[in-house]
Scaffold this motif. Structure first.
Motif, PDB file in Angstrom:
ATOM      1  N   ARG A  38     -34.278  33.754  41.154  1.00  0.00           N
ATOM      2  CA  ARG A  38     -35.201  34.177  41.123  1.00  0.00           C
ATOM      3  C   ARG A  38     -36.242  33.393  42.356  1.00  0.00           C
ATOM      4  NH1 ARG A  38     -39.737  35.850  36.655  1.00  0.00           N
ATOM      5  NH2 ARG A  38     -41.032  37.676  38.024  1.00  0.00           N
ATOM      6  N   SER A  39     -35.938  32.225  42.703  1.00  0.00           N
ATOM      7  CA  SER A  39     -37.041  32.054  43.191  1.00  0.00           C
ATOM      8  C   SER A  39     -36.099  31.481  44.516  1.00  0.00           C
ATOM      9  CB  SER A  39     -37.131  30.231  43.439  1.00  0.00           C
ATOM     10  OG  SER A  39     -37.916  30.436  41.965  1.00  0.00           O
ATOM     11  N   ARG A  40     -34.711  31.407  44.082  1.00  0.00           N
ATOM     12  CA  ARG A  40     -33.824  31.900  45.254  1.00  0.00           C
ATOM     13  C   ARG A  40     -33.940  32.539  45.942  1.00  0.00           C
ATOM     14  NH1 ARG A  40     -30.698  28.268  42.820  1.00  0.00           N
ATOM     15  NH2 ARG A  40     -29.076  29.640  42.222  1.00  0.00           N
ATOM     16  N   ALA A  41     -34.222  33.934  45.715  1.00  0.00           N
ATOM     17  CA  ALA A  41     -34.130  35.612  45.901  1.00  0.00           C
ATOM     18  C   ALA A  41     -35.156  35.271  46.600  1.00  0.00           C
ATOM     19  CB  ALA A  41     -33.836  36.212  45.396  1.00  0.00           C
ATOM     20  N   ALA A  42     -36.244  35.186  46.236  1.00  0.00           N
ATOM     21  CA  ALA A  42     -37.348  35.007  46.664  1.00  0.00           C
ATOM     22  C   ALA A  42     -38.066  34.264  47.978  1.00  0.00           C
ATOM     23  CB  ALA A  42     -38.872  34.837  45.624  1.00  0.00           C
ATOM     24  N   ILE A  43     -37.084  33.322  47.813  1.00  0.00           N
ATOM     25  CA  ILE A  43     -37.397  32.280  49.413  1.00  0.00           C
ATOM     26  C   ILE A  43     -36.482  32.836  50.200  1.00  0.00           C
ATOM     27  CG2 ILE A  43     -36.369  29.949  50.291  1.00  0.00           C
ATOM     28  CD1 ILE A  43     -37.727  28.849  47.316  1.00  0.00           C
ATOM     29  N   LEU A  46     -38.277  35.146  51.765  1.00  0.00           N
ATOM     30  CA  LEU A  46     -39.465  35.145  53.113  1.00  0.00           C
ATOM     31  C   LEU A  46     -38.767  35.017  54.231  1.00  0.00           C
ATOM     32  CD1 LEU A  46     -41.379  32.374  50.786  1.00  0.00           C
ATOM     33  CD2 LEU A  46     -42.138  34.685  51.508  1.00  0.00           C
ATOM     34  N   ALA A  47     -37.920  34.600  54.212  1.00  0.00           N
ATOM     35  CA  ALA A  47     -36.307  34.001  55.072  1.00  0.00           C
ATOM     36  C   ALA A  47     -36.529  35.129  56.054  1.00  0.00           C
ATOM     37  CB  ALA A  47     -35.502  32.975  54.577  1.00  0.00           C
ATOM     38  N   GLU A  48     -36.518  36.649  55.585  1.00  0.00           N
ATOM     39  CA  GLU A  48     -35.999  37.461  55.950  1.00  0.00           C
ATOM     40  C   GLU A  48     -37.331  38.315  57.157  1.00  0.00           C
ATOM     41  OE1 GLU A  48     -34.387  40.464  52.708  1.00  0.00           O
ATOM     42  OE2 GLU A  48     -33.054  38.890  53.260  1.00  0.00           O
ATOM     43  N   ARG A  49     -38.384  37.726  56.115  1.00  0.00           N
ATOM     44  CA  ARG A  49     -39.661  38.147  56.939  1.00  0.00           C
ATOM     45  C   ARG A  49     -40.463  37.610  58.211  1.00  0.00           C
ATOM     46  NH1 ARG A  49     -43.795  40.299  52.337  1.00  0.00           N
ATOM     47  NH2 ARG A  49     -45.064  40.305  53.657  1.00  0.00           N
ATOM     48  N   TRP A  68     -32.682  19.884  48.392  1.00  0.00           N
ATOM     49  CA  TRP A  68     -32.259  21.284  49.653  1.00  0.00           C
ATOM     50  C   TRP A  68     -31.313  21.766  49.461  1.00  0.00           C
ATOM     51  CZ3 TRP A  68     -33.825  16.289  52.318  1.00  0.00           C
ATOM     52  CH2 TRP A  68     -34.912  16.062  52.825  1.00  0.00           C
ATOM     53  N   GLN A  69     -30.436  21.528  49.065  1.00  0.00           N
ATOM     54  CA  GLN A  69     -28.414  22.076  48.193  1.00  0.00           C
ATOM     55  C   GLN A  69     -28.923  22.748  47.668  1.00  0.00           C
ATOM     56  OE1 GLN A  69     -26.609  18.935  47.237  1.00  0.00           O
ATOM     57  NE2 GLN A  69     -26.534  18.099  49.090  1.00  0.00           N
ATOM     58  N   GLN A  70     -30.532  23.198  47.042  1.00  0.00           N
ATOM     59  CA  GLN A  70     -30.672  24.198  46.098  1.00  0.00           C
ATOM     60  C   GLN A  70     -31.498  25.852  46.977  1.00  0.00           C
ATOM     61  OE1 GLN A  70     -31.602  24.137  42.224  1.00  0.00           O
ATOM     62  NE2 GLN A  70     -31.074  21.755  42.915  1.00  0.00           N
ATOM     63  N   LEU A  71     -31.946  25.529  48.085  1.00  0.00           N
ATOM     64  CA  LEU A  71     -32.358  26.381  48.679  1.00  0.00           C
ATOM     65  C   LEU A  71     -31.602  26.654  49.572  1.00  0.00           C
ATOM     66  CD1 LEU A  71     -35.954  24.126  49.242  1.00  0.00           C
ATOM     67  CD2 LEU A  71     -35.041  25.956  47.540  1.00  0.00           C
ATOM     68  N   PRO A  72     -31.609  28.552  49.894  1.00  0.00           N
ATOM     69  CA  PRO A  72     -31.334  29.253  50.637  1.00  0.00           C
ATOM     70  C   PRO A  72     -32.204  29.288  52.653  1.00  0.00           C
ATOM     71  CG  PRO A  72     -32.987  30.895  50.002  1.00  0.00           C
ATOM     72  CD  PRO A  72     -32.506  29.168  49.187  1.00  0.00           C
ATOM     73  N   VAL A  73     -32.977  28.041  52.899  1.00  0.00           N
ATOM     74  CA  VAL A  73     -33.888  27.850  54.068  1.00  0.00           C
ATOM     75  C   VAL A  73     -34.136  26.268  54.494  1.00  0.00           C
ATOM     76  CG1 VAL A  73     -34.887  30.161  53.813  1.00  0.00           C
ATOM     77  CG2 VAL A  73     -35.914  28.201  53.254  1.00  0.00           C
ATOM     78  N   SER A  74     -34.192  26.281  55.101  1.00  0.00           N
ATOM     79  CA  SER A  74     -33.863  23.990  55.744  1.00  0.00           C
ATOM     80  C   SER A  74     -36.132  24.401  55.965  1.00  0.00           C
ATOM     81  CB  SER A  74     -33.623  24.566  56.865  1.00  0.00           C
ATOM     82  OG  SER A  74     -32.768  24.119  56.238  1.00  0.00           O
ATOM     83  N   PRO A  75     -36.576  24.294  54.694  1.00  0.00           N
ATOM     84  CA  PRO A  75     -38.611  24.102  55.047  1.00  0.00           C
ATOM     85  C   PRO A  75     -38.890  23.781  55.574  1.00  0.00           C
ATOM     86  CG  PRO A  75     -37.564  23.477  52.869  1.00  0.00           C
ATOM     87  CD  PRO A  75     -36.068  24.151  53.723  1.00  0.00           C
ATOM     88  N   LEU A  76     -39.870  22.996  55.923  1.00  0.00           N
ATOM     89  CA  LEU A  76     -41.127  22.717  56.536  1.00  0.00           C
ATOM     90  C   LEU A  76     -41.184  21.099  54.833  1.00  0.00           C
ATOM     91  CD1 LEU A  76     -42.774  20.058  58.230  1.00  0.00           C
ATOM     92  CD2 LEU A  76     -44.342  21.616  57.294  1.00  0.00           C
ATOM     93  N   CYS A  77     -41.244  19.864  54.815  1.00  0.00           N
ATOM     94  CA  CYS A  77     -41.438  18.806  53.752  1.00  0.00           C
ATOM     95  C   CYS A  77     -43.170  18.012  53.557  1.00  0.00           C
ATOM     96  CB  CYS A  77     -39.891  18.548  52.895  1.00  0.00           C
ATOM     97  SG  CYS A  77     -38.792  19.718  52.609  1.00  0.00           S
ATOM     98  N   ILE A  78     -43.365  18.176  52.466  1.00  0.00           N
ATOM     99  CA  ILE A  78     -44.361  16.210  53.511  1.00  0.00           C
ATOM    100  C   ILE A  78     -43.972  16.805  51.851  1.00  0.00           C
ATOM    101  CG2 ILE A  78     -46.281  16.265  53.168  1.00  0.00           C
ATOM    102  CD1 ILE A  78     -47.487  19.358  54.175  1.00  0.00           C
ATOM    103  N   CYS A  79     -43.583  15.187  52.047  1.00  0.00           N
ATOM    104  CA  CYS A  79     -43.647  14.395  50.474  1.00  0.00           C
ATOM    105  C   CYS A  79     -43.880  12.859  50.438  1.00  0.00           C
ATOM    106  CB  CYS A  79     -41.886  14.096  50.217  1.00  0.00           C
ATOM    107  SG  CYS A  79     -41.346  13.477  51.790  1.00  0.00           S
ATOM    108  N   MET A  80     -44.183  12.041  49.451  1.00  0.00           N
ATOM    109  CA  MET A  80     -44.114  11.067  49.743  1.00  0.00           C
ATOM    110  C   MET A  80     -46.500  11.280  49.451  1.00  0.00           C
ATOM    111  SD  MET A  80     -42.297   8.563  51.966  1.00  0.00           S
ATOM    112  CE  MET A  80     -43.122   7.237  52.299  1.00  0.00           C
ATOM    113  N   ASN A  81     -46.277  11.515  48.892  1.00  0.00           N
ATOM    114  CA  ASN A  81     -47.546  12.036  48.659  1.00  0.00           C
ATOM    115  C   ASN A  81     -48.515  12.313  49.714  1.00  0.00           C
ATOM    116  OD1 ASN A  81     -48.222  12.242  45.821  1.00  0.00           O
ATOM    117  ND2 ASN A  81     -47.687   9.945  45.996  1.00  0.00           N
ATOM    118  N   GLY A  82     -47.903  13.537  50.524  1.00  0.00           N
ATOM    119  CA  GLY A  82     -48.208  13.430  52.083  1.00  0.00           C
ATOM    120  C   GLY A  82     -48.163  12.224  52.933  1.00  0.00           C
ATOM    121  N   ARG A  83     -47.762  11.497  52.692  1.00  0.00           N
ATOM    122  CA  ARG A  83     -47.631  10.551  53.543  1.00  0.00           C
ATOM    123  C   ARG A  83     -46.386  10.150  55.352  1.00  0.00           C
ATOM    124  NH1 ARG A  83     -47.956   4.297  52.240  1.00  0.00           N
ATOM    125  NH2 ARG A  83     -48.076   5.262  54.478  1.00  0.00           N
ATOM    126  N   LEU A  84     -45.583  11.656  54.508  1.00  0.00           N
ATOM    127  CA  LEU A  84     -44.199  12.025  55.481  1.00  0.00           C
ATOM    128  C   LEU A  84     -44.192  13.752  55.147  1.00  0.00           C
ATOM    129  CD1 LEU A  84     -42.191  11.606  56.923  1.00  0.00           C
ATOM    130  CD2 LEU A  84     -40.333  11.339  54.753  1.00  0.00           C
TER     131      LEU A  84
END
Length: 103
Positions: A38-43, A46-49, A68-84
């Motif tokens: 359901r989340s993959r379909a919603a994502i 989003l990409a279609e729009r 990332w391998q589970q997502l149908p898009v390549s998102p912007l990622c903020i990780c390491m508590n915002g440090r990257l």
């Protein structure tokens, strides 16, 4: 509900949705670290729009490729508590920016 059990998202009513940001643990990922169909379909919708997805997590970069391998898009990622923050395309590193604490 008259929409087949789906809830409408009221903020879309005025001005439209410009981006979606999500945490990973317990939000996008279930207890087995999986993204639901359901989340993959919603994502994908989003990409279609042409609505960007931002994924945020306190986890380190090395933990993210299985997500990332589970997502149908390549998102912007903020990780390491915002440090990257980084963008990924096809599970390939494309660029990153590190942020340091200011004293």
């Amino acid at each position: 509900m008259s929409d087949g059990g789906q809830r409408s998202f009221a903020p879309c009513a005025r001005g439209g949705l410009r981006l979606v940001a999500t945490d990973l643990d317990g939000t996008l990922l279930d207890s087995h670290k999986q993204v639901s169909p359901r989340s993959r379909a919603a994502i994908a919708r989003l990409a279609e729009r042409h609505i960007p997805l931002i994924v945020a997590t306190g986890r380190p970069l090395r933990w993210l490729p299985p997500v990332w391998q589970q997502l149908p898009v390549s998102p912007l990622c903020i990780c390491m508590n915002g440090r990257l923050s980084m963008m990924l395309f096809a599970i390939r590193y494309c660029g990153a920016r590190y942020y340091s604490r200011r004293s």
